[in-house]
Motif scaffolding. Sequence first.
Motif, PDB file in Angstrom:
ATOM      1  N   PHE A  39      28.557 -35.903  -2.430  1.00 34.16           N
ATOM      2  CA  PHE A  39      28.843 -34.533  -1.999  1.00 34.16           C
ATOM      3  C   PHE A  39      27.591 -33.671  -2.113  1.00 34.16           C
ATOM      4  CE2 PHE A  39      29.939 -30.185  -3.263  1.00 34.16           C
ATOM      5  CZ  PHE A  39      30.580 -29.755  -2.115  1.00 34.16           C
ATOM      6  N   MET A  40      26.878 -33.794  -3.234  1.00 37.18           N
ATOM      7  CA  MET A  40      25.665 -33.011  -3.444  1.00 37.18           C
ATOM      8  C   MET A  40      24.584 -33.385  -2.420  1.00 37.18           C
ATOM      9  SD  MET A  40      26.299 -30.911  -5.819  1.00 37.18           S
ATOM     10  CE  MET A  40      24.792 -30.356  -6.508  1.00 37.18           C
ATOM     11  N   MET A  41      24.471 -34.666  -2.119  1.00 35.42           N
ATOM     12  CA  MET A  41      23.479 -35.108  -1.127  1.00 35.42           C
ATOM     13  C   MET A  41      23.834 -34.579   0.271  1.00 35.42           C
ATOM     14  SD  MET A  41      21.197 -36.492  -2.835  1.00 35.42           S
ATOM     15  CE  MET A  41      20.135 -37.308  -1.695  1.00 35.42           C
ATOM     16  N   LYS A  42      25.127 -34.639   0.611  1.00 34.79           N
ATOM     17  CA  LYS A  42      25.561 -34.097   1.913  1.00 34.79           C
ATOM     18  C   LYS A  42      25.295 -32.603   1.976  1.00 34.79           C
ATOM     19  CE  LYS A  42      29.241 -37.378   2.994  1.00 34.79           C
ATOM     20  NZ  LYS A  42      30.686 -37.543   3.155  1.00 34.79           N
ATOM     21  N   ARG A  43      25.596 -31.923   0.900  1.00 35.49           N
ATOM     22  CA  ARG A  43      25.389 -30.472   0.854  1.00 35.49           C
ATOM     23  C   ARG A  43      23.892 -30.154   0.969  1.00 35.49           C
ATOM     24  NH1 ARG A  43      26.812 -25.909   2.580  1.00 35.49           N
ATOM     25  NH2 ARG A  43      26.329 -24.191   1.195  1.00 35.49           N
ATOM     26  N   GLN A  44      23.071 -30.930   0.268  1.00 40.30           N
ATOM     27  CA  GLN A  44      21.622 -30.730   0.358  1.00 40.30           C
ATOM     28  C   GLN A  44      21.137 -30.977   1.789  1.00 40.30           C
ATOM     29  OE1 GLN A  44      19.352 -33.195  -2.310  1.00 40.30           O
ATOM     30  NE2 GLN A  44      17.411 -32.310  -1.680  1.00 40.30           N
ATOM     31  N   GLN A  45      21.653 -32.029   2.424  1.00 39.96           N
ATOM     32  CA  GLN A  45      21.261 -32.343   3.803  1.00 39.96           C
ATOM     33  C   GLN A  45      21.711 -31.220   4.751  1.00 39.96           C
ATOM     34  OE1 GLN A  45      19.320 -34.925   4.643  1.00 39.96           O
ATOM     35  NE2 GLN A  45      19.253 -34.068   6.708  1.00 39.96           N
TER      36      GLN A  45
END
Length: 169
Positions: A39-45
């Motif tokens: 989730f954090m990686m998707k949000r960062q992307q």
Amino acid sequence: MHGYQALFNLNWNFLFSIITFIVLFLILKHFFFEKVHDFMMKRQQEVEDSLNNAAETSRIADAKLADYEERIANVETESRAIIKKARDEAKIQADGIIDAANEKAKAAITRSQEEIRREKFNARKELKEEVGSLAVLAAEKIMEREIDADRQKDIVDRIIEEAEEKTWK
């Protein structure tokens, strides 16, 4: 021996707490940490994509602004050229109108001068005839007799011509 026993004495509560912590950590890691990490990686992307999109939009807006500013500068230059052209055309038309008016004025002056010459000639002619008639009347009165009209006319014409040469010129 009592001293050695304290060394090997394990606190079973502490050991169960560590085992519980490790099991809980493995469960959380298996079920939650990867999902939270994803989730954090998707949000960062998504944030990076939004920033990249905003930068691209800003670049496009800057390009359009530069294009509009160039167009405005061109419009200003074109409007000045149009105004200059209109002024030049107006000046040409004004010069044409003034030239035409001058020509008309010259023609009117020429006609007026010609008319004055004619009127002057007619006035002299009438004056000659008047003076001739008056001279005949005066001569008749003086002589109290009728004089030959042709002879009298020649005399009067000669007198008038002499008078014109002296007086009128």
